[in-house]
Scaffold this motif. Structure first.
Motif, PDB file in Angstrom:
ATOM      1  N   GLN A 156      -3.440  -7.403   7.550  1.00  0.00           N
ATOM      2  CA  GLN A 156      -3.843  -8.810   7.540  1.00  0.00           C
ATOM      3  C   GLN A 156      -4.465  -9.224   6.211  1.00  0.00           C
ATOM      4  N   HIS A 157      -5.102  -8.277   5.502  1.00  0.00           N
ATOM      5  CA  HIS A 157      -5.679  -8.578   4.190  1.00  0.00           C
ATOM      6  C   HIS A 157      -4.660  -8.357   3.074  1.00  0.00           C
ATOM      7  N   MET A 158      -3.908  -7.257   3.151  1.00  0.00           N
ATOM      8  CA  MET A 158      -2.926  -6.960   2.105  1.00  0.00           C
ATOM      9  C   MET A 158      -1.836  -8.020   2.036  1.00  0.00           C
ATOM     10  N   ASP A 159      -1.476  -8.593   3.189  1.00  0.00           N
ATOM     11  CA  ASP A 159      -0.445  -9.633   3.203  1.00  0.00           C
ATOM     12  C   ASP A 159      -0.887 -10.918   2.510  1.00  0.00           C
ATOM     13  N   LYS A 160      -2.185 -11.045   2.216  1.00  0.00           N
ATOM     14  CA  LYS A 160      -2.692 -12.203   1.470  1.00  0.00           C
ATOM     15  C   LYS A 160      -2.987 -11.843   0.012  1.00  0.00           C
ATOM     16  N   LEU A 204      -6.228  -2.286  -7.884  1.00  0.00           N
ATOM     17  CA  LEU A 204      -6.060  -2.162  -6.430  1.00  0.00           C
ATOM     18  C   LEU A 204      -5.239  -0.923  -6.083  1.00  0.00           C
ATOM     19  N   LEU A 205      -4.091  -0.736  -6.754  1.00  0.00           N
ATOM     20  CA  LEU A 205      -3.209   0.397  -6.438  1.00  0.00           C
ATOM     21  C   LEU A 205      -3.828   1.714  -6.885  1.00  0.00           C
ATOM     22  N   GLY A 206      -4.585   1.681  -7.973  1.00  0.00           N
ATOM     23  CA  GLY A 206      -5.233   2.911  -8.430  1.00  0.00           C
ATOM     24  C   GLY A 206      -6.265   3.422  -7.456  1.00  0.00           C
ATOM     25  N   ARG A 207      -6.841   2.527  -6.632  1.00  0.00           N
ATOM     26  CA  ARG A 207      -7.842   2.933  -5.645  1.00  0.00           C
ATOM     27  C   ARG A 207      -7.213   3.294  -4.301  1.00  0.00           C
ATOM     28  N   ALA A 208      -5.898   3.107  -4.167  1.00  0.00           N
ATOM     29  CA  ALA A 208      -5.239   3.330  -2.877  1.00  0.00           C
ATOM     30  C   ALA A 208      -5.167   4.811  -2.551  1.00  0.00           C
ATOM     31  N   ALA A 209      -5.548   5.153  -1.335  1.00  0.00           N
ATOM     32  CA  ALA A 209      -5.432   6.532  -0.855  1.00  0.00           C
ATOM     33  C   ALA A 209      -4.041   6.751  -0.266  1.00  0.00           C
ATOM     34  N   PHE A 210      -3.767   8.003   0.126  1.00  0.00           N
ATOM     35  CA  PHE A 210      -2.431   8.368   0.615  1.00  0.00           C
ATOM     36  C   PHE A 210      -2.007   7.505   1.802  1.00  0.00           C
ATOM     37  N   GLY A 211      -2.933   7.289   2.729  1.00  0.00           N
ATOM     38  CA  GLY A 211      -2.579   6.554   3.933  1.00  0.00           C
ATOM     39  C   GLY A 211      -2.491   5.055   3.765  1.00  0.00           C
ATOM     40  N   ASN A 212      -2.896   4.533   2.603  1.00  0.00           N
ATOM     41  CA  ASN A 212      -2.914   3.084   2.390  1.00  0.00           C
ATOM     42  C   ASN A 212      -1.766   2.579   1.529  1.00  0.00           C
ATOM     43  N   ILE A 213      -0.967   3.501   0.969  1.00  0.00           N
ATOM     44  CA  ILE A 213       0.109   3.098   0.057  1.00  0.00           C
ATOM     45  C   ILE A 213       1.113   2.191   0.769  1.00  0.00           C
ATOM     46  N   LYS A 214       1.462   2.544   1.988  1.00  0.00           N
ATOM     47  CA  LYS A 214       2.482   1.772   2.710  1.00  0.00           C
ATOM     48  C   LYS A 214       2.054   0.330   2.909  1.00  0.00           C
ATOM     49  N   ASN A 215       0.786   0.126   3.319  1.00  0.00           N
ATOM     50  CA  ASN A 215       0.306  -1.241   3.540  1.00  0.00           C
ATOM     51  C   ASN A 215       0.249  -2.049   2.252  1.00  0.00           C
ATOM     52  N   ALA A 216       0.083  -1.368   1.109  1.00  0.00           N
ATOM     53  CA  ALA A 216       0.011  -2.075  -0.169  1.00  0.00           C
ATOM     54  C   ALA A 216       1.397  -2.418  -0.711  1.00  0.00           C
ATOM     55  N   ILE A 217       2.413  -1.604  -0.387  1.00  0.00           N
ATOM     56  CA  ILE A 217       3.753  -1.809  -0.954  1.00  0.00           C
ATOM     57  C   ILE A 217       4.597  -2.741  -0.092  1.00  0.00           C
ATOM     58  N   LYS A 218       4.397  -2.700   1.209  1.00  0.00           N
ATOM     59  CA  LYS A 218       5.216  -3.543   2.090  1.00  0.00           C
ATOM     60  C   LYS A 218       5.142  -5.023   1.726  1.00  0.00           C
ATOM     61  N   PRO A 219       3.953  -5.600   1.430  1.00  0.00           N
ATOM     62  CA  PRO A 219       3.925  -7.013   1.013  1.00  0.00           C
ATOM     63  C   PRO A 219       4.703  -7.280  -0.271  1.00  0.00           C
ATOM     64  N   VAL A 220       4.774  -6.283  -1.157  1.00  0.00           N
ATOM     65  CA  VAL A 220       5.559  -6.467  -2.396  1.00  0.00           C
ATOM     66  C   VAL A 220       7.024  -6.660  -2.049  1.00  0.00           C
ATOM     67  N   LEU A 221       7.546  -5.811  -1.166  1.00  0.00           N
ATOM     68  CA  LEU A 221       8.960  -5.894  -0.776  1.00  0.00           C
ATOM     69  C   LEU A 221       9.245  -7.223  -0.070  1.00  0.00           C
ATOM     70  N   ILE A 222       8.342  -7.633   0.809  1.00  0.00           N
ATOM     71  CA  ILE A 222       8.541  -8.897   1.522  1.00  0.00           C
ATOM     72  C   ILE A 222       8.504 -10.082   0.560  1.00  0.00           C
ATOM     73  N   HIS A 223       7.586 -10.035  -0.410  1.00  0.00           N
ATOM     74  CA  HIS A 223       7.487 -11.127  -1.394  1.00  0.00           C
ATOM     75  C   HIS A 223       8.780 -11.226  -2.215  1.00  0.00           C
ATOM     76  N   LEU A 224       9.311 -10.097  -2.628  1.00  0.00           N
ATOM     77  CA  LEU A 224      10.548 -10.115  -3.415  1.00  0.00           C
ATOM     78  C   LEU A 224      11.721 -10.621  -2.579  1.00  0.00           C
ATOM     79  N   ASP A 225      11.711 -10.299  -1.280  1.00  0.00           N
ATOM     80  CA  ASP A 225      12.765 -10.812  -0.394  1.00  0.00           C
ATOM     81  C   ASP A 225      12.642 -12.318  -0.210  1.00  0.00           C
ATOM     82  N   ASN A 226      11.444 -12.782   0.096  1.00  0.00           N
ATOM     83  CA  ASN A 226      11.250 -14.201   0.413  1.00  0.00           C
ATOM     84  C   ASN A 226      11.536 -15.111  -0.763  1.00  0.00           C
ATOM     85  N   HIS A 227      11.253 -14.640  -1.967  1.00  0.00           N
ATOM     86  CA  HIS A 227      11.443 -15.476  -3.164  1.00  0.00           C
ATOM     87  C   HIS A 227      12.729 -15.148  -3.914  1.00  0.00           C
ATOM     88  N   SER A 228      13.607 -14.342  -3.290  1.00  0.00           N
ATOM     89  CA  SER A 228      14.919 -13.994  -3.886  1.00  0.00           C
ATOM     90  C   SER A 228      14.756 -13.463  -5.308  1.00  0.00           C
TER      91      SER A 228
END
Length: 782
Positions: A156-160, A204-228
């Motif tokens: 909910q926070h990473m998506d913003k 932000l990414l430099g502070r990401a732990a192993f279990g948090n990488i997925k939540n940080a990268i998924k919004p990137v992929l969605i943003h690239l999809d939504n904005h073509s």
């Protein structure tokens, strides 16, 4: 202010009441638009916050955050910026006591909204966006390392947060296009929103732990999809370069896995979108290879090859569903071809970064995916199936060529293992000329370990090959073992490739390069002799022309033989051999230039219309070559023997078959309308169990034969001489006794099977059996 600070430090229990009073005054002043008093109140709060670190500061912080939220809710840009600056100062303070109930949800939402500001005034819009980015950076710093605070890594926070940063990164080109000229720019340039957003994203990414990488990268992929943003792919590549260089190296494979999953999820998207994802994957994989790719190596290649096959299907059927109907999105074939080339490029670029042992595994993995007609692997049928299998084979061989380019391996046995070489060479005998060319180029890539291949890109008869500056190394023991095991297999496929009617100039250049590189990389005296025999056999193919080859092919074979013998004669440095080759080449230059590469392998070949009855002076003579090389220590007896390829079952199976043809595993039964159907015996159905049993039985027989040979060799190596002599003597005695019995039976006819018969005069008479009706002992049956 000094008195207030002294009072707060002297009586910390009053700090919460001070905060509540200032908060009440600020809210009232904001409502009355008394912005001067608002600034004074915030300044007082800031100074108190910086000075006081007591146990009871939590209640004061609640009042402080309440006032910051009030400022951020205001429509005045200056108040928003003022509130943001106060929050950033607060974020940089390390609190002594934890807070269990503090929430930052409002600040994440509000700062993200400010990052997307669309104010009419460009300068104000830039300031608001900068404040929003700084606010998000403050939230991250305040919460990322404190487990008791709100989990900022929640979706909910990473998506913003992440899309807000990417939005400002995305508009860097627009900011640059509207930036003033260097003459108008101020001396001290301010930081732009894009630069600040990039710095914040890296943090932000430099502070990401192993279990948090997925939540940080998924919004990137969605943003690239939504904005073509996959199709231009420049911004997407830039984003993932920032990501790959910001995260910890051991987390790189998580990024690769998410990109692979996203590629699979977009398998029905437009080819340009998939090509963009593959390009990003290529860049990310190369960076990840410097760190730790982990177990995703084969997973990555498997996904790419699967996408390659899907793209071929899409291009053939014209739709994503296999059938064109109303509402179906029509696929553009040239876009799918661009996607396929992007996949092949990605396969090669990633493989080039792998260590040798992993690269060998990838090579075997790709080769196992190449379809071929065999008894153990079914291929698609029909015209569409034939095209699909052919295109699949071409694309996979292209991928294999990309992987093998620049592959360095000192041991050819490990570079070209038997199972890989067998599959590759069986593909070399396909009818398709393009496939054969890929196979030859792949072999050249593997054999060339000293970078000599480009020196043989053109076929010529140089009088002095020293100008080529060849890098020649002595043949190692491992290479000698490899050639003893596989040389005849290589020669056979080279010979059969030369006889193909569909060969063009590129094929002959590849064959010449392959022969030359074998001579340089893998040759000893025995290999040199066999290669000369092979080339002379190719010359005989052109001369006898049993295959009814076109004139160009025959001239090309003559020219190929001349170029190679010219090269090998100078490599062997035998004067008489060089003289013979030189004499034949000079004779051809005068009388038959169409038999030399300089006239054949050009844009407009100059050919002869009649190649029958070529005089012997224009040919390289095997007797002469064996004579001159025999005097220099080469095996003249072997040189005198003409080369005859030994065709195997695999060759007969593969030869003249395209990849689309299938081999039926079941004997066809005659049609029911046939009058002879009663006389036909139904064919036995060959099932999986039957084949499995046959394979297992053959393996068991081979194991028994191998064990028997090992015992015989061991016996002759370790047993004493007397025992070996006695064993051989016993076998000789047994053989002699059997021969004596045979001779005795042959000379003296045996008695009649029916006993004796009585002659006319009543006397018994032995009945003689003709020799051709006699029953000989089992040992005589061969």
């Amino acid at each position: 202010m000094e008195k207030l600070t002294f009072y707060a430090l002297s009586a910390p229990e009053k700090l919460d009441r001070i905060g509540a009073y200032l908060s009440e005054r600020l809210i009232r002043d904001v409502g009355r638009h008394r912005y001067g008093y608002v600034c004074i109140a915030m300044e007082a709060l800031d100074q108190l916050l910086m000075a006081c670190h007591c146990q009871s500061i939590n209640l004061f912080v609640e009042s402080f955050l309440k006032m910051v939220a009030k400022l951020l809710e205001s429509e005045k840009p200056n108040l928003q910026i003022l509130g943001t600056n106060s929050f950033v100062k607060f974020a940089n303070i390390e609190e002594d006591t934890p807070s269990y109930h503090r929430s930052y949800d409002f600040f994440v939402s509000r700062f993200s909204e400010m990052c997307h500001s669309s104010h009419d005034d460009l300068e104000i819009k830039t300031k608001i966006r900068m404040s929003g980015i700084k606010g998000l950076q403050g939230v991250v710093r305040k919460t990322v390392n404190d487990e008791l605070q709100a989990n900022i890594w929640d979706p909910q926070h990473m998506d913003k947060i992440v899309p807000s940063l990417l939005f400002n990164l995305q508009h860097v080109e627009e900011a640059e296009s509207r930036s003033p000229s260097p003459l108008q720019a101020p001396e001290k340039e301010k930081e732009s929103p894009a630069e600040l957003a990039e710095r914040c994203l890296r943090e932000l990414l430099g502070r990401a732990a192993f279990g948090n990488i997925k939540n940080a990268i998924k919004p990137v992929l969605i943003h690239l999809d939504n904005h073509s943003l996959w199709e231009p792919k420049v911004f997407a590549i830039r984003c993932f370069k920032i990501i790959m260089y910001s995260i910890q190296p051991q987390h790189s494979h998580l990024i690769i896995q998410q990109l692979l999953g996203h590629l699979d999820a977009n398998s029905r998207s437009a080819a340009t979108v998939r090509a963009g994802i593959v390009e990003v994957l290529s860049e990310a994989a190369v960076i990840a290879a410097t760190g730790s790719v982990g177990p995703t190596v084969l997973e990555m290649f498997n996904t790419l090859l699967r996408q390659l096959r899907l793209s071929i299907d899409y291009a053939l059927t014209g739709s994503y569903d296999g059938a064109v109907s109303l509402g179906t999105k029509i696929i553009k074939e040239h876009e799918e071809r661009m996607f396929q080339e992007a996949v092949i490029k990605t396969v090669g670029s990633f493989a080039s970064t792998l260590p040798t042992y992993q690269r060998s595994e990838v090579i075997l993995f790709i080769m196992s995916k190449v379809p071929r007609p065999s008894l153990h692997q079914a291929v698609d049928t029909g015209r569409t199936g034939e095209n699909r299998n052919r295109l699949t084979q071409i694309m996979l061989l292209k991928s294999l060529l990309q992987v093998s380019t620049g592959f360095q391996c000192n041991n050819m046995m490990s570079a070209l293992p038997s199972n890989f070489l067998d599959r590759l060479l069986s593909t070399a005998l396909m009818e398709d000329a393009e496939i054969r060319l890929f196979v030859l180029e792949i072999l050249i890539s593997f054999i060339d370990r000293h970078g000599n291949r480009h020196k043989f890109s053109t076929i010529s008869t140089l009088s002095d090959i020293s100008v080529l500056k060849l890098k020649v190394d002595k043949c190692s023991r491992q290479d000698t073992v490899f050639m003893k095991k596989h040389s005849q297999q290589l020669y056979r496929h080279i010979y059969l490739s030369c006889k193909e009617e569909t060969n063009v100039q590129k094929h002959y250049e590849a064959l010449y390069g392959l022969l030359a590189l074998i001579s340089i990389e893998l040759a000893n005296e025995e290999v040199v002799v066999d290669l000369i025999r092979l080339v002379l056999a190719v010359q005989d193919v052109a001369q006898v022309n049993e295959e009814n080859l076109p004139v160009y092919n025959r001239c090309a074979l003559y020219a190929l033989g001349a170029a190679y013998l010219n090269l090998i004669s100078q490599l062997t440095t035998v004067p008489a051999f060089c003289q013979h080759i030189h004499e034949v080449i000079e004779t051809r230059k005068k009388e038959a230039p169409y038999m030399l590469p300089e006239d054949v392998f050009v844009e407009r070949p100059r050919l002869s219309q009649n190649l029958d009855g070529v005089v012997i002076e224009l040919l390289f003579r095997q007797s002469k070559i064996s004579e001159v090389l025999g005097g220099s220590g080469y095996n003249s007896d072997r040189l005198c023997l003409p080369y005859i390829p030994q065709l195997t079952d695999e060759d007969r199976l593969s030869k003249r078959r395209s990849i689309g043809e299938t081999i039926s595993l079941q004997v066809e039964v005659e049609s029911r309308n046939s009058p002879e159907k009663e006389e036909r015996v139904p064919a036995e159905e060959i099932t999986y169990e039957t084949l499995k049993k046959a394979i297992v039985d053959s393996v068991a027989v081979e194991e028994q034969e191998r064990e028997r040979r090992r015992q015989v060799v061991e016996k002759f190596q370790k047993a004493p001489f007397e025992e070996i002599a006695a064993h051989c003597g016993a076998r000789a005695s047994l053989l002699q006794s059997k021969l004596s019995q045979i001779f005795e039976i042959t000379i003296r006819p045996p008695p009649s099977p029916s006993g004796t018969i009585t002659a006319a005069y009543g006397q018994p008479q032995n009945h003689s059996i003709p020799v051709y009706e006699m029953k000989f002992p089992d040992l005589c049956v061969y």
